[in-house]
Design a protein around this motif. Structure first.
Motif, mmCIF file in Angstrom:
data_model
loop_
_atom_site.group_PDB
_atom_site.id
_atom_site.type_symbol
_atom_site.label_atom_id
_atom_site.label_comp_id
_atom_site.label_asym_id
_atom_site.label_seq_id
_atom_site.Cartn_x
_atom_site.Cartn_y
_atom_site.Cartn_z
ATOM 1 N N ALA A 23 0.828 -1.205 0.000
ATOM 2 C CA ALA A 23 0.000 0.000 0.000
ATOM 3 C C ALA A 23 0.862 1.255 0.000
ATOM 4 O O ALA A 23 0.505 2.265 -0.628
ATOM 5 C CB ALA A 23 -0.923 0.001 1.214
ATOM 6 N N LEU A 24 2.018 1.190 0.676
ATOM 7 C CA LEU A 24 2.940 2.328 0.682
ATOM 8 C C LEU A 24 3.514 2.573 -0.706
ATOM 9 O O LEU A 24 3.669 3.732 -1.137
ATOM 10 C CB LEU A 24 4.064 2.085 1.691
ATOM 11 C CG LEU A 24 5.074 3.215 1.884
ATOM 12 C CD1 LEU A 24 4.366 4.480 2.374
ATOM 13 C CD2 LEU A 24 6.171 2.797 2.865
ATOM 14 N N VAL A 25 3.814 1.508 -1.430
ATOM 15 C CA VAL A 25 4.292 1.639 -2.808
ATOM 16 C C VAL A 25 3.217 2.293 -3.680
ATOM 17 O O VAL A 25 3.499 3.206 -4.474
ATOM 18 C CB VAL A 25 4.687 0.266 -3.386
ATOM 19 C CG1 VAL A 25 4.995 0.370 -4.875
ATOM 20 C CG2 VAL A 25 5.898 -0.302 -2.644
ATOM 21 N N VAL A 26 1.965 1.855 -3.515
ATOM 22 C CA VAL A 26 0.848 2.460 -4.259
ATOM 23 C C VAL A 26 0.717 3.934 -3.909
ATOM 24 O O VAL A 26 0.497 4.779 -4.799
ATOM 25 C CB VAL A 26 -0.467 1.716 -3.950
ATOM 26 C CG1 VAL A 26 -1.658 2.450 -4.569
ATOM 27 C CG2 VAL A 26 -0.409 0.284 -4.467
ATOM 28 N N PHE A 27 0.886 4.265 -2.645
ATOM 29 C CA PHE A 27 0.825 5.649 -2.186
ATOM 30 C C PHE A 27 1.855 6.510 -2.916
ATOM 31 O O PHE A 27 1.534 7.590 -3.426
ATOM 32 C CB PHE A 27 1.073 5.682 -0.670
ATOM 33 C CG PHE A 27 1.074 7.054 -0.063
ATOM 34 C CD1 PHE A 27 -0.083 7.568 0.490
ATOM 35 C CD2 PHE A 27 2.227 7.824 -0.023
ATOM 36 C CE1 PHE A 27 -0.091 8.832 1.062
ATOM 37 C CE2 PHE A 27 2.234 9.086 0.536
ATOM 38 C CZ PHE A 27 1.066 9.597 1.083
ATOM 39 N N VAL A 28 3.091 6.025 -2.977
ATOM 40 C CA VAL A 28 4.171 6.772 -3.642
ATOM 41 C C VAL A 28 3.872 6.941 -5.131
ATOM 42 O O VAL A 28 4.065 8.025 -5.706
ATOM 43 C CB VAL A 28 5.525 6.064 -3.429
ATOM 44 C CG1 VAL A 28 6.620 6.736 -4.263
ATOM 45 C CG2 VAL A 28 5.907 6.067 -1.952
ATOM 46 N N VAL A 29 3.385 5.887 -5.760
ATOM 47 C CA VAL A 29 3.058 5.947 -7.191
ATOM 48 C C VAL A 29 1.958 6.976 -7.444
ATOM 49 O O VAL A 29 2.036 7.766 -8.390
ATOM 50 C CB VAL A 29 2.629 4.553 -7.707
ATOM 51 C CG1 VAL A 29 2.061 4.657 -9.115
ATOM 52 C CG2 VAL A 29 3.817 3.600 -7.682
ATOM 53 N N CYS A 81 -3.589 0.053 6.135
ATOM 54 C CA CYS A 81 -3.155 1.418 5.846
ATOM 55 C C CYS A 81 -1.663 1.591 6.119
ATOM 56 O O CYS A 81 -1.192 1.266 7.219
ATOM 57 C CB CYS A 81 -3.963 2.404 6.697
ATOM 58 S SG CYS A 81 -3.460 4.116 6.456
ATOM 59 N N PRO A 82 -0.901 2.109 5.172
ATOM 60 C CA PRO A 82 0.544 2.265 5.377
ATOM 61 C C PRO A 82 0.901 3.358 6.371
ATOM 62 O O PRO A 82 1.986 3.353 6.944
ATOM 63 C CB PRO A 82 1.059 2.618 3.972
ATOM 64 C CG PRO A 82 -0.102 3.274 3.292
ATOM 65 C CD PRO A 82 -1.319 2.553 3.826
ATOM 66 N N VAL A 83 -0.005 4.304 6.592
ATOM 67 C CA VAL A 83 0.294 5.422 7.487
ATOM 68 C C VAL A 83 0.494 4.932 8.920
ATOM 69 O O VAL A 83 1.334 5.458 9.653
ATOM 70 C CB VAL A 83 -0.826 6.477 7.415
ATOM 71 C CG1 VAL A 83 -0.551 7.630 8.377
ATOM 72 C CG2 VAL A 83 -0.972 7.012 5.999
ATOM 73 N N GLU A 84 -0.253 3.916 9.337
ATOM 74 C CA GLU A 84 -0.094 3.374 10.691
ATOM 75 C C GLU A 84 1.316 2.866 10.909
ATOM 76 O O GLU A 84 1.921 3.098 11.965
ATOM 77 C CB GLU A 84 -1.109 2.245 10.918
ATOM 78 C CG GLU A 84 -1.273 1.827 12.371
ATOM 79 C CD GLU A 84 -0.219 0.838 12.851
ATOM 80 O OE1 GLU A 84 -0.057 0.694 14.076
ATOM 81 O OE2 GLU A 84 0.439 0.214 11.996
ATOM 82 N N MET A 85 1.843 2.179 9.919
ATOM 83 C CA MET A 85 3.201 1.638 10.016
ATOM 84 C C MET A 85 4.237 2.755 10.057
ATOM 85 O O MET A 85 5.179 2.727 10.857
ATOM 86 C CB MET A 85 3.460 0.716 8.817
ATOM 87 C CG MET A 85 4.839 0.109 8.750
ATOM 88 S SD MET A 85 5.004 -0.998 7.326
ATOM 89 C CE MET A 85 4.777 0.172 5.963
ATOM 90 N N VAL A 86 4.044 3.769 9.223
ATOM 91 C CA VAL A 86 5.004 4.876 9.140
ATOM 92 C C VAL A 86 5.032 5.679 10.439
ATOM 93 O O VAL A 86 6.102 5.975 10.978
ATOM 94 C CB VAL A 86 4.668 5.791 7.943
ATOM 95 C CG1 VAL A 86 5.519 7.063 7.981
ATOM 96 C CG2 VAL A 86 4.896 5.058 6.633
ATOM 97 N N LEU A 203 7.434 -3.992 15.426
ATOM 98 C CA LEU A 203 6.752 -4.042 14.135
ATOM 99 C C LEU A 203 5.614 -5.047 14.131
ATOM 100 O O LEU A 203 4.559 -4.811 13.541
ATOM 101 C CB LEU A 203 7.762 -4.403 13.034
ATOM 102 C CG LEU A 203 7.250 -4.345 11.596
ATOM 103 C CD1 LEU A 203 6.798 -2.935 11.249
ATOM 104 C CD2 LEU A 203 8.325 -4.819 10.622
ATOM 105 N N ASN A 204 5.789 -6.173 14.795
ATOM 106 C CA ASN A 204 4.783 -7.232 14.771
ATOM 107 C C ASN A 204 4.192 -7.495 16.154
ATOM 108 O O ASN A 204 3.054 -7.132 16.420
ATOM 109 C CB ASN A 204 5.393 -8.522 14.204
ATOM 110 C CG ASN A 204 5.479 -8.501 12.701
ATOM 111 O OD1 ASN A 204 4.471 -8.438 12.021
ATOM 112 N ND2 ASN A 204 6.696 -8.529 12.166
ATOM 113 N N GLU A 205 4.966 -8.144 17.026
ATOM 114 C CA GLU A 205 4.459 -8.450 18.366
ATOM 115 C C GLU A 205 4.508 -7.173 19.195
ATOM 116 O O GLU A 205 5.477 -6.911 19.906
ATOM 117 C CB GLU A 205 5.283 -9.559 19.024
ATOM 118 C CG GLU A 205 5.214 -10.886 18.299
ATOM 119 C CD GLU A 205 6.270 -11.026 17.215
ATOM 120 O OE1 GLU A 205 7.089 -10.091 17.041
ATOM 121 O OE2 GLU A 205 6.283 -12.069 16.535
ATOM 122 N N LYS A 206 3.463 -6.375 19.092
ATOM 123 C CA LYS A 206 3.469 -5.078 19.764
ATOM 124 C C LYS A 206 2.213 -4.884 20.598
ATOM 125 O O LYS A 206 1.157 -5.432 20.298
ATOM 126 C CB LYS A 206 3.586 -3.950 18.733
ATOM 127 C CG LYS A 206 2.472 -3.915 17.703
ATOM 128 C CD LYS A 206 2.721 -2.778 16.700
ATOM 129 C CE LYS A 206 1.600 -2.731 15.664
ATOM 130 N NZ LYS A 206 1.815 -1.650 14.689
#
Length: 470
Positions: A23-29, A81-86, A203-206
């Motif tokens: 999704a982040l790649v799609v966002f940049v594109v 959503c990629p924003v959560e990760m960022v 990143l994962n077990e949080k």
């Protein structure tokens, strides 16, 4: 079966992180394509908005579909959503300061959404210009990064995301939600990894980054479905492994969250107030409003006030659409209710009774989504061939190609579908009223409450006509 498969994959390290990366790649594109088609000429922009990939995807596909998905599936968009990760990654290296009271009040989301609606969409029409849409996407990402660098945990998604309240309100209608399967397991758990500060920025077990304790989650309002607590519950197992993982997506039944009648925050209600302004604007696109307006084509409000195009007209239009008309829409049912049920306070009306309008509002947006997606289908072949849309627009302007048009009868079909959906929304509002009236001590006024959703829709329709005359 579907929930079992989804919960199984949510327990894996690669999901939903891998989907968020895509999704982040799609966002940049999308940002790149938006900037590759810069123009301010109104005729060019009008054509470009229909066939540019950035504007078409963000406003005519993504926005409608996240609304639809929230109504039936809850906050599934937040899951990918990629924003959560960022924002979480930036919070890991940031100052981790405590959030001030004005952020915890919830007004950040409402004010941000108000700014996007009034300045962004109404005045600058960022939903039409690809370049402005790219600026909007970068602004979202920039604010998420900045909030991550300054404040602790995932502040952006809980307290700033402009679609946060939208997803939270509509997810009250969803069939499923994130819950613990057995609260007794949580009570006996000695680890509490799902809320432990040591795991917040992993990143994962949080542990939860939006201030939730899974055992206390009983609504879909705020959970982002990141599955972090599921993974911590799976990995950190001081107790019997057969009892864990305990959190997961479970079936709760359609609109069961709404049936609880939990009061909204005032900031959340004001978001709903602004949303009704958007409904008034969007209703003018349906033939049932546009057709009637032809009877009044001889004059309008702006010409009567001698307003020419410019910032003054834009400011007055914003006040008219997002303050005056919604105020009438919300005040009139309260006056009607308070006249016959004097025990109802303003706060009770805004925070609790306003829940009965949500099915009607949701049904309207389902109709709007259907119209938005179907009317854009003829343009997708041009978008695939020319994502930027510039060459296609040039061909249209030089009459080398002719853009497809929906048949005239389709507009009346969309209006008929909207009316049918609103009727279904009103019927479902009656079910909500029947459940909530005893909880609000309004059993004696239940018949009056049944009239409110109908009054709400009648006023909304009248105000759409009034706005069309502006």
């Amino acid at each position: 079966m579907i929930l079992r498969i989804l919960n199984y994959h949510l327990g894996k390290k690669w999901f939903p992180v891998s989907v968020r990366l895509m999704a982040l790649v799609v966002f940049v594109v999308l940002v790149f394509i938006g900037f590759s088609s810069p123009t301010k000429h109104p005729v060019f922009v009008n054509q470009l908005s229909k066939i540019n990939l950035t504007t078409s995807f963000v406003w005519r596909l993504w926005w409608p579909l996240i609304v639809l998905s929230a109504i039936f599936l809850g906050r599934v968009w937040c899951m990918i959503c990629p924003v959560e990760m960022v924002t979480t990654l930036f919070a890991k290296i940031g100052l981790k300061r405590k959030r001030p009271k004005w952020i915890l009040s919830g007004w950040g989301i409402t004010l941000f959404y108000f700014f996007v609606l009034t300045v962004g969409i109404t005045i600058f029409e960022l939903d039409a210009n690809p370049m402005y849409t790219s600026y909007y996407l970068l602004t979202i990402m920039g604010i998420s990064m900045l909030s991550g660098l300054v404040f602790e945990k995932n502040t952006f998604c809980r307290y700033f995301c402009p679609v946060g309240y939208l997803l939270g309100i509509f997810s009250k209608m969803a069939f499923w939600g994130w819950r613990v399967k057995d609260k007794s397991i949580c009570r006996s758990c000695t680890d509490k990894s799902c809320v432990k500060s040591d795991y917040i920025y992993q990143l994962n077990e949080k542990s939860c980054g939006v201030d939730l304790y899974p055992a206390h989650v009983d609504t879909n309002n705020h959970c982002l479905l990141c599955a972090g607590c599921l993974k911590t519950c799976k990995k950190y197992t001081p107790d019997d492994k057969s009892l864990r993982p305990n959190p997961g997506i479970v079936k709760i039944g359609f609109a069961q969250d709404l049936m609880q009648g939990k009061p909204m925050q005032i900031a959340e209600w004001f978001f709903l107030f602004l949303l009704t302004g958007s409904m008034i604007f969007e209703m003018t696109h349906f033939q049932i409003v546009y057709g009637l307006n032809l009877l009044f084509a001889s004059g309008n409000i702006s010409s009567g006030l001698h307003l020419s195009e410019g910032i003054l007209k834009d400011v007055i239009e914003v006040f008219y659409l997002y303050f005056l008309l919604p105020s009438i829409l919300w005040v009139f049912p309260y006056i009607l209710l308070s006249f016959f049920a004097k025990r109802v306070s303003v706060r009770q009306y805004l925070q609790s009774i306003s829940n009965i309008f949500i099915p009607v509002i949701a049904s309207f947006f389902v109709g709007l989504v259907f119209m938005e997606v179907v009317t854009k289908l003829p343009y997708y072949k041009y978008i695939i061939r020319d994502p930027g849309g510039v060459e296609t627009v040039k061909a249209v302007l030089f009459r080398q190609i002719e853009m497809p048009q929906m048949p005239g009868w389709s507009e009346w079909v969309f209006s008929a579908i909207l009316i049918l959906l609103i009727v279904l929304g009103i019927i479902f509002s009656f079910r909500v009223i029947h459940k909530l009236a005893p909880k609000m001590n309004l059993e004696q006024n239940e018949k009056l409450l049944f009239a409110l959703p109908v009054v709400f829709i009648v006023i909304l329709y009248a105000e759409a006509l009034a706005y069309q005359l502006f």
